[in-house]
Scaffold this active site. Structure first.
Site, PDB file in Angstrom:
ATOM      1  N   HIS A  54      74.952  -3.249 -29.455  1.00  0.00           N
ATOM      2  CA  HIS A  54      75.148  -2.182 -29.099  1.00  0.00           C
ATOM      3  C   HIS A  54      75.255  -2.222 -27.436  1.00  0.00           C
ATOM      4  CE1 HIS A  54      70.855  -1.522 -28.893  1.00  0.00           C
ATOM      5  NE2 HIS A  54      71.088  -1.352 -27.746  1.00  0.00           N
TER       6      HIS A  54
HETATM    7  P1  TYD Z   1      67.817   0.572 -31.765  1.00  0.00           P
HETATM    8  O1  TYD Z   1      67.989   0.897 -30.428  1.00  0.00           O
HETATM    9  O2  TYD Z   1      69.231   0.669 -32.826  1.00  0.00           O
HETATM   10  O3  TYD Z   1      67.336  -1.064 -32.187  1.00  0.00           O
HETATM   11  P2  TYD Z   1      67.821  -2.374 -31.803  1.00  0.00           P
HETATM   12  O4  TYD Z   1      68.967  -2.065 -30.869  1.00  0.00           O
HETATM   13  O5  TYD Z   1      66.778  -3.145 -31.367  1.00  0.00           O
HETATM   14  O6  TYD Z   1      68.289  -2.932 -33.082  1.00  0.00           O
HETATM   15  O7  TYD Z   1      66.739   1.594 -32.345  1.00  0.00           O
HETATM   16  C1  TYD Z   1      66.059   1.449 -33.544  1.00  0.00           C
HETATM   17  C2  TYD Z   1      65.703   2.800 -34.067  1.00  0.00           C
HETATM   18  O8  TYD Z   1      64.593   3.141 -33.058  1.00  0.00           O
HETATM   19  C3  TYD Z   1      66.586   3.673 -34.093  1.00  0.00           C
HETATM   20  O9  TYD Z   1      66.562   4.588 -35.005  1.00  0.00           O
HETATM   21  C4  TYD Z   1      66.271   4.635 -32.637  1.00  0.00           C
HETATM   22  C5  TYD Z   1      64.879   4.364 -32.555  1.00  0.00           C
HETATM   23  N1  TYD Z   1      64.507   4.328 -31.292  1.00  0.00           N
HETATM   24  C6  TYD Z   1      63.833   5.556 -30.422  1.00  0.00           C
HETATM   25  O10 TYD Z   1      63.623   6.495 -31.296  1.00  0.00           O
HETATM   26  N2  TYD Z   1      63.693   5.323 -29.258  1.00  0.00           N
HETATM   27  C7  TYD Z   1      63.726   4.348 -28.588  1.00  0.00           C
HETATM   28  O11 TYD Z   1      63.322   4.424 -27.443  1.00  0.00           O
HETATM   29  C8  TYD Z   1      64.372   3.339 -29.171  1.00  0.00           C
HETATM   30  C9  TYD Z   1      64.626   1.966 -28.309  1.00  0.00           C
HETATM   31  C10 TYD Z   1      64.746   3.322 -30.320  1.00  0.00           C
END
Ligand code: TYD
Length: 140
Positions: A54
């Protein structure tokens, strides 16, 4: 959003060493050039799994391999590069408007992230085609 992968730099952090091990201190405005509003860390990543995939519209991040190693693929819509992180006393600053993927996690790796803003769903761009449009100035 004109940011480029060349704006994403490796920042050397400090390391205080003594016979009982090391400590690294990260201080907003001193060795990380943004206020830190949120800290999170990725761990227990199963072998072969990738994270990230992302971009953020406004978020600055400092990504640190607090333990183990992993690769960060950076993509600004034109150029790409892979940065390997494997030292807890260095951090990769990722500026807004950069697509990133976290790859090749070693067993037991911990990815520590210091972030400049609170969590906001609308700061994320999760589809690469939307990201390319965003970089061309098209609202997504
Ligand atoms: P995501 O940012 O998609 O993780 P990555 O990019 O590392 O694979 O986040 C994973 C999950 O955690 C998603 O459901 C959103 C949640 N999340 C939060 O609730 N708060 C946060 O600060 C972060 C970074 C993620």
């Amino acid at each position: 959003m004109k940011s480029s992968i060349y704006d994403c730099t490796i920042l050397p952090l400090n390391k205080i060493h003594n016979r009982a091990g090391n400590i690294t201190i990260v201080e907003a405005g001193i060795n990380v050039p943004f206020d830190v509003k949120r800290i999170y860390y990725l761990y227990d990543i199963p072998g072969g799994e990738d994270r990230g995939g992302h971009a953020h519209k406004g978020l600055f991040q400092l990504i640190v391999a607090a333990s183990g190693s992993f690769d960060v693929l950076l993509d600004d819509g034109i150029n790409k590069k892979i940065v390997s992180l494997n030292r807890p006393d260095y951090g990769l600053m990722v500026v807004p408007g950069i697509w990133r993927e976290l790859l090749e996690f070693s067993s037991g790796a911990i990815c520590l992230v210091l972030a400049s803003e609170e969590y906001r769903v609308d700061d994320y761009i999760r589809v690469h085609e939307d990201f390319l449009n965003y970089k061309m100035g098209i609202e997504v």
